[in-house]
Design a protein around this motif. Structure first.
Motif, mmCIF file in Angstrom:
data_model
loop_
_atom_site.group_PDB
_atom_site.id
_atom_site.type_symbol
_atom_site.label_atom_id
_atom_site.label_comp_id
_atom_site.label_asym_id
_atom_site.label_seq_id
_atom_site.Cartn_x
_atom_site.Cartn_y
_atom_site.Cartn_z
ATOM 1 N N LEU A 137 37.186 21.071 4.017
ATOM 2 C CA LEU A 137 35.750 21.210 4.197
ATOM 3 C C LEU A 137 35.005 21.249 2.870
ATOM 4 O O LEU A 137 35.527 21.725 1.862
ATOM 5 C CB LEU A 137 35.424 22.506 4.945
ATOM 6 N N ALA A 138 33.772 20.770 2.905
ATOM 7 C CA ALA A 138 32.834 20.982 1.804
ATOM 8 C C ALA A 138 31.447 21.063 2.422
ATOM 9 O O ALA A 138 31.122 20.303 3.333
ATOM 10 C CB ALA A 138 32.905 19.859 0.785
ATOM 11 N N ILE A 139 30.661 22.005 1.947
ATOM 12 C CA ILE A 139 29.296 22.172 2.453
ATOM 13 C C ILE A 139 28.318 21.618 1.435
ATOM 14 O O ILE A 139 28.395 21.937 0.243
ATOM 15 C CB ILE A 139 28.996 23.663 2.721
ATOM 16 N N ILE A 140 27.424 20.755 1.901
ATOM 17 C CA ILE A 140 26.445 20.149 1.002
ATOM 18 C C ILE A 140 25.042 20.501 1.475
ATOM 19 O O ILE A 140 24.843 20.890 2.624
ATOM 20 C CB ILE A 140 26.613 18.618 0.922
ATOM 21 N N ARG A 141 24.088 20.356 0.582
ATOM 22 C CA ARG A 141 22.696 20.616 0.936
ATOM 23 C C ARG A 141 21.812 19.724 0.081
ATOM 24 O O ARG A 141 22.278 19.076 -0.860
ATOM 25 C CB ARG A 141 22.338 22.094 0.736
ATOM 26 N N ASP A 142 20.532 19.680 0.388
ATOM 27 C CA ASP A 142 19.601 18.882 -0.390
ATOM 28 C C ASP A 142 19.658 19.329 -1.855
ATOM 29 O O ASP A 142 19.502 20.519 -2.153
ATOM 30 C CB ASP A 142 18.180 19.076 0.150
ATOM 31 N N PRO A 143 19.902 18.412 -2.806
ATOM 32 C CA PRO A 143 20.068 18.794 -4.209
ATOM 33 C C PRO A 143 18.874 19.520 -4.818
ATOM 34 O O PRO A 143 19.060 20.471 -5.596
ATOM 35 C CB PRO A 143 20.304 17.446 -4.913
ATOM 36 N N VAL A 144 17.654 19.106 -4.496
ATOM 37 C CA VAL A 144 16.485 19.787 -5.050
ATOM 38 C C VAL A 144 16.369 21.196 -4.481
ATOM 39 O O VAL A 144 16.075 22.160 -5.209
ATOM 40 C CB VAL A 144 15.194 18.983 -4.787
ATOM 41 N N GLU A 145 16.611 21.350 -3.171
ATOM 42 C CA GLU A 145 16.560 22.674 -2.564
ATOM 43 C C GLU A 145 17.660 23.565 -3.126
ATOM 44 O O GLU A 145 17.471 24.770 -3.314
ATOM 45 C CB GLU A 145 16.687 22.565 -1.047
#
Length: 320
Positions: free
Chosen positions: A144-152
């Motif tokens: 698993l890897a969790i990603i999110r909006d880079p600016v946020e």
């Protein structure tokens, strides 16, 4: 002397020089000049590598897939592992896997999955939580890897590290004193140096602001081995992330009682590092988007993360 004759003599001279040089190398001990039987060092890959390095120097964008500090957690019992990317629920993942591996020991050390507890990195408490280089490890069915909006993600890190933590540590965030552009400029310079190989010691801030594509031993091939969960900024999106994570646990044979406990914990509580929905987060977000200089730095820092993870880039609609 005609032009044709001159060209002929020059060609003969070049052929003679090449013959001399080749005879010199062929006469040497063959073991000193043996070809390396490794695809990484093929002419095609060396040429590709040189081109990539050249492009990095010419491009203002921070490139993806730079080897960086990566940490992993794993539960061999459930054939499940995860990469921890700072500001992407990394503390939650650490506590979660510690609980999966040693629920009784964990409960003695912490009252909650989302509450900081002392010695949570100890081998005694978390047992086999820690792992290395899971990207190519076939032991685990799911990585698993969790990603999110880079600016946020940057905003979350800035508020947490450069405002909250900086209250007690003046040196935090390079002493920029809440100045967004100051921090971005410093990080951009430092990341360029890391790319060039001239900076090998990473700061606390580097670890929290580095592009997501630098973590997890990601490269164009190993990234295909991961299952990604997206962590959004709204309550609805975050609720979906928790549900998706519970589905993964269920698939890997975690019992319903444990899943229910984890679900209740994650749904009801936040870690102290969370900044989502706070007033200061909204204020800094508005300030960030009004600054053309800040947005330009963000564009150069994180545009490749948007491309690598196929996320919708805000810079398409923002003049940078």
């Amino acid at each position: 002397m005609t032009t044709i004759l001159i060209n002929t003599l020059l060609l003969l001279a070049i052929i003679l020089m090449l013959s001399i040089n080749l005879s010199y190398f062929c006469g040497k001990e063959p073991s000193h000049y043996a070809a390396i039987d490794d695809e990484r060092f093929s002419i095609a890959n060396i040429t590709k590598g040189i081109t990539t390095i050249s492009n990095r120097k010419l491009s203002p964008f921070i490139p993806p897939f730079i080897p960086f500090r990566s940490t992993f957690v794993a539960s061999p019992k459930y054939s499940l592992a995860a990469c921890r990317i700072q500001k992407n629920l990394s503390t939650i993942l650490l506590h979660l896997f510690c609980y999966l591996n040693t629920p009784r020991k964990f409960s003695k050390k912490a009252s909650s999955l989302t509450t900081e507890f002392k010695n949570h990195l100890s081998t005694e408490t978390c047992n086999t939580t820690h792992a290395t280089h899971i990207a190519t490890n076939t032991t685990f069915t799911t990585k698993l890897a969790i990603i999110r909006d880079p600016v946020e993600r940057f905003l979350s890190g800035f508020v947490d590290k450069c405002i909250h933590e900086a209250k007690n540590k003046d040196s935090r965030c390079y002493g920029c004193d809440r100045d967004l552009v100051c921090v971005l400029k410093e990080q951009y310079t430092r990341f360029q140096m890391i790319v060039d190989g001239s900076l090998r010691s990473y700061s606390y801030e580097d670890r929290h602001f580095a592009p997501m594509s630098w973590f997890c031993d990601f490269d164009p091939e190993t990234i295909k081995n991961y299952q990604f969960l997206y962590f959004g900024e709204t309550e609805e999106q975050q609720g979906q992330t928790i549900s998706d994570l519970m589905d993964v646990l269920d698939t890997h044979g975690v019992d319903n009682h444990t899943i229910s406990h984890i679900f209740d914990e994650l749904s009801a509580n936040r870690t102290k590092h969370s900044t989502s929905g706070s007033e200061i987060r909204r204020k800094m977000g508005a300030e960030l988007r009004k600054s053309k200089e800040a947005m330009r730095y963000l564009y150069h820092l994180y545009e490749n993360d948007y491309r690598v993870f196929n996320l919708k880039s805000p810079f398409i609609y923002h003049k940078v």
